[in-house]
Design an enzyme around this catalytic site. Structure first.
Site, PDB file in Angstrom:
ATOM      1  N   HIS A  46     -10.142  41.441 -15.627  1.00 46.34           N
ATOM      2  CA  HIS A  46     -11.540  41.068 -15.419  1.00 46.34           C
ATOM      3  C   HIS A  46     -12.429  42.240 -15.793  1.00 46.34           C
ATOM      4  CE1 HIS A  46     -15.190  40.724 -12.701  1.00 46.34           C
ATOM      5  NE2 HIS A  46     -15.280  39.655 -13.479  1.00 46.34           N
ATOM      6  N   SER A  47     -13.430  41.985 -16.631  1.00 50.95           N
ATOM      7  CA  SER A  47     -14.417  43.002 -16.994  1.00 50.95           C
ATOM      8  C   SER A  47     -13.712  44.207 -17.631  1.00 50.95           C
ATOM      9  CB  SER A  47     -15.236  43.391 -15.762  1.00 50.95           C
ATOM     10  OG  SER A  47     -16.316  44.213 -16.114  1.00 50.95           O
ATOM     11  N   LEU A  48     -13.894  45.398 -17.062  1.00 47.59           N
ATOM     12  CA  LEU A  48     -13.262  46.594 -17.628  1.00 47.59           C
ATOM     13  C   LEU A  48     -11.747  46.497 -17.580  1.00 47.59           C
ATOM     14  CD1 LEU A  48     -13.616  49.462 -18.782  1.00 47.59           C
ATOM     15  CD2 LEU A  48     -13.671  50.307 -16.433  1.00 47.59           C
TER      16      LEU A  48
END
Length: 767
Positions: free
Chosen positions: A386-388
């Site tokens: 998720h995300s980074l």
């Protein structure tokens, strides 16, 4: 006071209605009886006559059944936001705990540890210690109780269990009352609590006056009772179903920036628990037949936490940052230091190495521990970022090596042990890597191998009839090969994201082994398959930080990215295009899943097929089809398009008819052919041009081959926004980036991808 109590207690139990009615029909008498039972210490026998007669009437009408021991149920305490809540184990887990408790009670050796695995074997319960311990992650032990009696006050939202000692005394008093049929007895405890057993269905507890608040206005509020229930069957509590024992697939989930993963500031552990619960619910509704037949078990999701290792005492980065942080707007600065700085840490060679090592070591540790606790597991493993976290996994998977140290071969490739092979097989391998295998007969006809090809010029290739595009690719290949051969000892032309060998003698003597030579060849060939960027001007190919990327202990089957900025980071690193033939060395499937209003998410497909304007694949709602507001929006758009085309077609026909009015000398037949044959097809053609993109987008978008990152299938998948989110996309932007953990549509897409490869049919439940 007693009237409101009886209504509350009667509503939360399965008592006969006559009990509630008798007490509520005589509120004055019942109230007097209750007060007398509390104020008079000898017992409840001094209650009002009418109250006693009403209870005696109930006892006379209903013959008490013989005493049956209570069946206890096991609960555990969960602390959230400094509030303790007691939650039940599943029926199966509670039965195993009860059996272990009975076995432990018979054993003479009290020091022997009795442990029972619960909650899908993610937790262990020490039966003697009454503690629940997490297996895969760090978490404080929680208290466990063997519960049989429960209470609920006016301010409590649910029934809470008594301690085991308190419950034992209540059970003894209840057994005496049932056996001797002597009710209206009072049970006093050393702590000051008083419990009155009026009848089997009406039991109350009164708090001691000394423990009440000093500012209570009236004595009736001081003596407000608690509702007391016996057995878990008589309270309103939802006992979860036991998870299937068979695990079909294992998924590791890596979080993004910061310690919190949603707007409620919950940890990755809690968010993954919600995602796991959603998947279990969807398996029961969309794979019901498979579960009944025993072909579908469950998917295990395990969280991977790297934030605590980065911001822990080992690195000391928080202390260093705090020294230089300004004292103003302290909360905002603390939030920035704890979350947003993770992006900068990942671009630092020092802390990027810490992050990558933590993720890889944690994933490998969890994988080994899971295999140890599930030796029968033979399923595949996938990863979610998720995300980074998705960028971290992307860089890790880009730098994975196969068992031979080189990237997986494409169909038709012949691996070679020579770091710079000069055979025809090596030429074929190089052409396949460049996607130019159709020119292999042309080159072999001229007796060209890899070495002689490196001596060819552009004029030579042009004379062979090779077009300009393939010619440039081959020349780029030749230039890279030469730079690899003339580079100083110990250095390597770095492929995307791969580190240079560190085993180099300071005097310049290369200590490369044969395996490292194979790795060098793999780096060289993989450099050809990423993009047209000149990697000689980058230290790490696609702009990755020059660190040592660790290897995973398994080959992931699928990589899912939630709200991912991978496309943006690749562009910032200087990568303008991903070669369609590029794949991860050890992972053959990749899905980029995002919410349409997610401010952090970026697409991947335009970097692979820049010429085609492809809309992302719409993830269907878990209940089927599109959301109502999206269908309405599409219908209105289609209606406006048709109306526009009809109006324009009518105006065009009218204008062409007016333009032909002066031409009156034309024969009637020709006039009919021209006026009726020419103008009419144009409006129809206009409608086809306007409607064809929509039909192609709906019917053919899913069948377009988009590179090899996902095996030729589509990569970008977009969620459907909720109706309330469509009113103001800016208002729900941050929430959109954190919605994936509770998204049933996202969970269903993962399950479909997993079970499609297992050959299990998907079932859409009837609404």
């Amino acid at each position: 006071m007693s009237q409101s109590y009886v209504e509350e207690g009667g509503a939360s139990q399965s008592a006969p209605s006559i009990t509630v009615q008798d007490l509520s029909e005589t509120p004055t008498t019942s109230r007097g009886g209750a007060i007398a039972a509390v104020q008079v210490s000898p017992g409840a026998d001094e209650a009002s006559p009418s109250s006693a007669s009403s209870f005696e009437m109930i006892d006379a009408e209903s013959v008490p059944p013989p005493y049956q021991p209570v069946e206890p149920h096991w609960f555990f305490c969960r602390r959230a936001d400094e509030v303790d809540s007691w939650l039940p184990f599943s029926w199966e887990d509670s039965e195993r705990l009860e059996q272990a408790h009975a076995t432990a009670g018979k054993e003479e050796e009290e020091e022997e540890v009795v442990v029972v695995a619960v909650d899908g074997e993610r937790y262990d319960v020490g039966v003697r210690e009454r503690k629940r311990f997490a297996v895969y992650w760090e978490q404080a032990p929680s208290e466990v109780r063997r519960c049989s009696w429960f209470y609920k006050g006016d301010k409590d939202s649910r029934f809470l269990p008594y301690s085991e000692d308190f419950s034992s005394r209540l059970e003894e008093a209840y057994m005496v009352a049932v056996t001797l049929n002597e009710w209206k007895s009072k049970l006093e405890f050393p702590s000051g609590e008083t419990v009155i057993l009026h009848n089997p269905k009406l039991i109350m507890q009164y708090q001691p006056i000394g423990l009440q608040d000093e500012w209570v206005s009236s004595p009736s509020e001081q003596t407000r009772p608690r509702t007391v229930k016996r057995g878990v069957d008589n309270i309103s509590v939802e006992i979860p179903d036991c998870e299937p024992k068979m695990v079909d697939h294992l998924v590791f989930m890596v979080h993004g920036i910061g310690p919190a993963c949603d707007l409620r500031f919950r940890s990755i552990i809690q968010c993954v628990n919600d995602f796991r619960s959603a998947s279990l619910s969807l398996l029961g509704s969309h794979y019901k037949r498979g579960q009944e037949e025993g072909t579908v078990g469950r998917v295990e999701f395990l969280p991977v936490n790297w934030h605590s290792a980065l911001h822990g005492d080992a690195t000391g980065v928080d202390e260093d940052i705090q020294k230089i942080t300004l004292p103003s707007i302290s909360r905002l600065r603390h939030f920035t230091n704890d979350t947003l700085l993770d992006l900068f840490f990942y671009n630092s060679p020092t802390y990027c190495q810490t992050i990558v090592d933590t993720v890889a070591s944690e994933v490998n540790r969890l994988h080994a521990l899971f295999k140890l606790r599930h030796p029968e597991f033979t399923g595949a493993v996938s990863v979610v970022g998720h995300s980074l976290g998705s960028l971290i996994l992307f860089d890790l998977l880009t730098n994975q090596r196969t068992a031979s140290g080189v990237a997986d071969s494409l169909p038709g490739e012949v691996p070679s042990d020579d770091p710079c092979p000069l055979t025809c097989n090596a030429l074929e391998q190089a052409l396949i890597r460049m996607g130019l295998q159709e020119y292999l007969p042309t080159l072999t006809k001229e007796n060209l191998d890899l070495d002689s090809l490196s001596l060819c010029t552009e004029i030579d290739l042009k004379e062979l009839g090779i077009p300009l595009g393939p010619r440039k690719k081959i020349l780029n290949f030749i230039r890279r090969k030469r730079s690899l051969e003339v580079c100083r000892p110990g250095t390597v032309l770095l492929a995307p994201g791969l580190e240079a060998p560190r085993d180099v003698d300071p005097l310049g003597n290369n200590k490369q082994t044969s395996q490292e030579s194979e790795q060098q060849q793999g780096r060289f060939f993989r450099a050809l398959s990423m993009s047209a960027v000149d990697y000689e001007y980058f230290d790490m190919g696609i702009g990755q930080v020059s660190i040592n990327y660790p290897q995973l202990a398994f080959r992931p089957q699928t990589f899912f990215a939630f709200g991912s900025p991978i496309g943006m980071f690749l562009t910032v690193r200087g990568l303008k295009r991903i070669d369609p033939h590029y794949t991860f060395p050890t992972c053959k499937s990749f899905y980029n899943i995002y919410h349409p209003y997610d401010p952090v998410a970026y697409r991947i497909e335009p970097m692979i097929v820049a010429d085609a304007d492809l809309e992302p694949m719409l993830i269907p709602h878990h209940k089927g089809r599109k959301r109502m507001h999206l269908e309405l929006k599409d219908s209105l758009t289609r209606m406006s398009t048709d109306l526009k085309n009809n109006v324009l077609g009518s105006l065009r026909t009218a204008w062409q008819s007016l333009a032909r009015i002066p031409v009156a000398a034309l024969p009637p037949v020709d006039d009919g052919e021209n006026t009726q044959g020419s103008p009419v097809p144009e409006p129809e053609g206009g409608r086809e041009e306007a409607e064809s993109p929509m039909s192609e987008g709906e019917g053919e978008a899913g069948h377009v081959k988009v590179g090899m990152l996902n095996g030729g299938r589509r990569i970008d998948y977009v969620l459907q926004e909720k109706p309330i989110e469509s009113f103001n996309e800016y208002l729900f932007a941050i929430q959109s980036h954190l919605c994936y953990w509770e998204s049933e549509d996202t969970a269903l897409l993962l399950l479909k991808e997993i079970y499609d490869k297992l050959g299990v049919a998907f079932e859409q439940p009837q609404q």
